[in-house]
Write an enzyme that holds these catalytic residues in place. Structure first.
Site, short mmCIF file in Angstrom:
data_model
loop_
_atom_site.label_atom_id
_atom_site.label_comp_id
_atom_site.label_asym_id
_atom_site.label_seq_id
_atom_site.Cartn_x
_atom_site.Cartn_y
_atom_site.Cartn_z
N LYS A 40 0.88 -0.96 -0.14
CA LYS A 40 -0.06 -0.08 0.10
C LYS A 40 0.91 1.42 -0.06
O LYS A 40 2.08 1.49 0.30
CB LYS A 40 -0.95 0.08 1.26
CG LYS A 40 -0.26 -0.10 2.53
CD LYS A 40 -1.00 -0.16 3.72
CE LYS A 40 -0.37 -0.26 5.06
NZ LYS A 40 -1.27 -0.69 6.07
N ARG A 139 -11.45 -0.55 14.39
CA ARG A 139 -11.15 0.54 13.34
C ARG A 139 -11.71 -0.10 11.94
O ARG A 139 -12.69 0.46 11.43
CB ARG A 139 -9.59 0.37 12.92
CG ARG A 139 -9.29 1.26 11.78
CD ARG A 139 -7.80 1.23 11.64
NE ARG A 139 -7.12 0.07 11.07
CZ ARG A 139 -6.06 -0.33 10.70
NH1 ARG A 139 -5.19 0.98 10.74
NH2 ARG A 139 -5.68 -1.38 9.94
N TYR A 259 13.36 31.08 9.05
CA TYR A 259 12.03 31.71 9.50
C TYR A 259 12.02 31.90 10.99
O TYR A 259 12.27 30.86 11.69
CB TYR A 259 10.97 30.73 8.99
CG TYR A 259 10.66 30.89 7.80
CD1 TYR A 259 10.20 32.09 6.87
CD2 TYR A 259 11.05 29.81 6.53
CE1 TYR A 259 10.07 32.22 5.76
CE2 TYR A 259 10.75 29.84 5.21
CZ TYR A 259 10.25 31.05 4.65
OH TYR A 259 10.10 31.31 3.32
N MET A 307 10.27 25.01 3.68
CA MET A 307 9.66 24.19 2.63
C MET A 307 10.52 23.34 1.65
O MET A 307 10.43 21.95 1.41
CB MET A 307 8.81 24.96 1.40
CG MET A 307 8.06 24.09 0.82
SD MET A 307 7.05 24.85 -0.45
CE MET A 307 5.72 25.78 0.62
C1 LIG Z 1 -0.64 -1.65 6.77
C2 LIG Z 1 -0.97 -2.90 7.15
C3 LIG Z 1 -0.26 -3.96 7.36
C4 LIG Z 1 1.39 -4.20 7.46
O1 LIG Z 1 1.62 -3.66 8.53
P1 LIG Z 1 3.22 -3.57 8.69
O2 LIG Z 1 3.34 -3.01 10.34
O3 LIG Z 1 3.71 -2.28 8.16
O4 LIG Z 1 3.95 -4.95 8.69
C5 LIG Z 1 -1.00 -5.38 7.69
N1 LIG Z 1 -2.07 -5.64 7.96
C6 LIG Z 1 -3.08 -4.24 7.80
C7 LIG Z 1 -4.45 -4.67 8.03
C8 LIG Z 1 -2.54 -3.03 7.49
O5 LIG Z 1 -3.22 -1.89 7.43
#
Ligand SMILES: *Cc1c(COP(=O)(O)O)cnc(C)c1O
Length: 377
Positions: A40, A139, A259, A307
């Site tokens: 992802k 969640r 800044y 930035m």
């Molecule tokens: C992102 C995610 C993972 C991977 O988690 P890591 O801690 O990066 O290994 C696994 N399962 C779900 C549902 C996730 O959202």
């Protein structure tokens, strides 16, 4: 090794051999469970396609993304067909796209199951699906009443080819946290209700818990080199980030820097400016807090992170290392992604996923650099 972009100010080097070695370590550790790859957020910022192909070469046969658009982007670019699961499931109206591209949705609620079943009915065929159950994170995933309703309704049994039942740990990175055992027990109980369906609970951190791992784990951050928990990190570093000094000056004691003029040195001070800033994902909160390294020596960030630039106090660095174009290590042998994350009050996931598209990228190892190498070669 190839430099994509000489016009970039900073270069991100991604070591795909290290990524492959990390995957092998996890895969061997969780066997006989299989290790799926989580790609992802563009493979945690490193390139979903390159990461996917690297993992597939090591035998990875299951990929997870978070969003349908990520599956839509990834699927046609995979050189071998493997299932791509969509962790967040489907928003209303996404069902047709999902079935057309052949992604497998994670059904996180009864509502999502209803809509995916309608899609199966529309097509007159069974559709692949993953069911997520909420074992205690509140969640995503079906609650107990939803699982009851799901299992009681024969429409779902007819509509779906159920590939996996999964859940997700809330505190896997805290091995002593009692919620881990509670979630594990709820997952165990699910096995009786979904006989014959593979189960998956663990992420990277869960893969290091000293117990079984059901049938599949979903490995993300550890494959990318991040520490899976607060123990010494057994994973190999995958990314390094180097920038070059743009400009040097010497300022008198009391002169303000950056800044807001938040830094006023108490001695005559040599200041180096580097062309990386918060727009590149270098956290703004590292102003007057974080460090970088020059010739292996720690150098503090002084003043605010802008930035597109950062100012450094290089007074104590030997002059031979200080010149326009001199290398500066932001991530590398002296400073890991977890070190940067700790200084910034965040986690390595955030450091990786914010890495700038402005960085030049160098791919080391057997990656699909510039798609020049084919999987079958
Ligand atoms: C992102 C995610 C993972 C991977 O988690 P890591 O801690 O990066 O290994 C696994 N399962 C779900 C549902 C996730 O959202």
């Amino acid at each position: 090794m190839e430099l994509h972009d000489v016009s970039a100010s900073a270069v991100l080097t991604i070591d795909f051999d290290a990524l492959a070695a990390n995957y092998r370590l996890l895969r061997d550790q969780v066997a006989p469970a299989v290790a799926a790859g989580v790609v992802k957020a563009n493979g945690y910022g490193l390139g979903a396609v390159e990461v996917a192909h690297t993992l597939m070469r090591e035998g990875c046969e299951h990929l997870f993304v978070a969003l349908l658009c990520e599956a839509e982007d990834l699927l046609p670019r995979l050189e071998k067909a493997v299932p791509v699961y969509v962790l967040n499931g489907l928003l209303p109206g996404q069902e047709e796209t999902c079935s057309r591209i052949g992604a497998v949705p994670v059904l996180n609620s009864l509502d999502q199951a209803e809509r995916w079943a309608q899609e199966a009915k529309r097509l007159g065929q069974r559709l692949p699906a993953v069911v997520q159950i909420d074992t205690g994170m509140s969640r995503m995933g079906m609650e107990a009443w939803e699982i009851d309703a799901f299992l009681a309704d024969p429409r779902f049994a007819d509509a779906f080819d159920l590939k996996l039942v999964m859940s997700h740990l809330a505190c896997g990175d805290e091995p002593e946290n009692p919620s881990n055992a509670a979630q594990y027990a709820r997952m165990r109980a699910a096995a009786d209700r979904f006989p014959g369906i593979p189960l998956a609970l663990d992420n990277s951190a869960g893969s290091f818990l000293p117990r079984g791992h059901f049938d599949m784990v979903r490995t993300g951050i550890a494959v990318y080199g991040g520490a899976p928990n607060d123990k010494p990190n057994p994973m190999r570093a995958v990314v390094s980030l180097e920038v070059r000094i743009a400009q040097l000056r010497t300022i008198a004691a009391g002169t303000g820097v950056g800044y807001g003029l938040t830094f006023h040195p108490t001695r005559e001070t040599r200041i180096a400016t580097i062309p990386v800033g918060y727009a590149d994902g270098w956290p703004r909160c590292l102003g007057n807090v974080g460090s970088v390294f020059i010739a292996g020596q720690r150098v503090p960030i002084v003043g605010r992170v802008s930035m597109d630039s950062i100012t450094l106090d290089v007074t104590d660095v030997a002059p031979e290392h200080l010149y326009p174009g001199a290398p500066v290590e932001l991530i590398g042998p002296h400073q890991t992604i977890d070190d940067v994350a700790r200084d910034a009050g965040t986690i390595s996931y955030e450091i990786l996923t914010q890495l700038s598209s402005r960085y030049g990228r160098v791919h080391l190892g057997r990656a699909m650099s510039a798609s020049s190498e084919s999987l079958s070669s």
